[in-house]
Design an enzyme around this catalytic site. Structure first.
Site, PDB file in Angstrom:
ATOM      1  N   CYS A  91      -1.086  -3.677  -2.763  1.00  0.00           N
ATOM      2  CA  CYS A  91      -0.695  -2.501  -3.557  1.00  0.00           C
ATOM      3  C   CYS A  91       0.824  -2.348  -3.605  1.00  0.00           C
ATOM      4  CB  CYS A  91      -1.367  -1.279  -2.930  1.00  0.00           C
ATOM      5  SG  CYS A  91      -0.805   0.310  -3.539  1.00  0.00           S
TER       6      CYS A  91
ATOM      7  N   CYS B 291       2.148   1.017  -2.656  1.00  0.00           N
ATOM      8  CA  CYS B 291       2.042   1.165  -1.201  1.00  0.00           C
ATOM      9  C   CYS B 291       3.269   0.591  -0.501  1.00  0.00           C
ATOM     10  CB  CYS B 291       0.796   0.461  -0.671  1.00  0.00           C
ATOM     11  SG  CYS B 291      -0.756   1.162  -1.261  1.00  0.00           S
TER      12      CYS B 291
END
Length: 93
Positions: free
Chosen positions: A14, A17
């Site tokens: 991600c 992230c």
């Protein structure tokens, strides 16, 4: 009363992230030991997906004395996180 805990739920694949974790790392360097910082890869800790009812990453959960105080299910800036954490640290002092 314990110190506040910031839990950074992320996944290795991600991209948001990765940006969130960098923000959390910067914040941890500024705040230091007044807050406990935890990073949890949801791919490695699937047991916590149900416990924290995770639906997306990045997710930031802030706890105080075992209770969830605030939750962010998107990329969240350092200023917002720091404001909340500082208020919880001040409550502890």
């Amino acid at each position: 009363m314990g110190r506040p805990v910031l839990i950074d739920f992320f996944s290795a694949w991600c991209e948001p992230c990765t940006r969130q974790t960098a923000i959390v790392d910067e914040l941890a360097a500024r705040i230091g030991d007044a807050v406990e910082f935890r990073k949890i890869d949801v791919g490695e800790r699937r047991d916590l997906i149900a416990k924290y009812q995770l639906v997306t990453v990045p997710t930031i959960v802030i706890e105080k004395d075992g209770l969830v105080v605030k939750r962010f299910e998107r990329l969240t800036d350092a200023g917002t996180l720091e404001t909340i954490l500082t208020s919880l640290i001040d409550d502890h002092a």
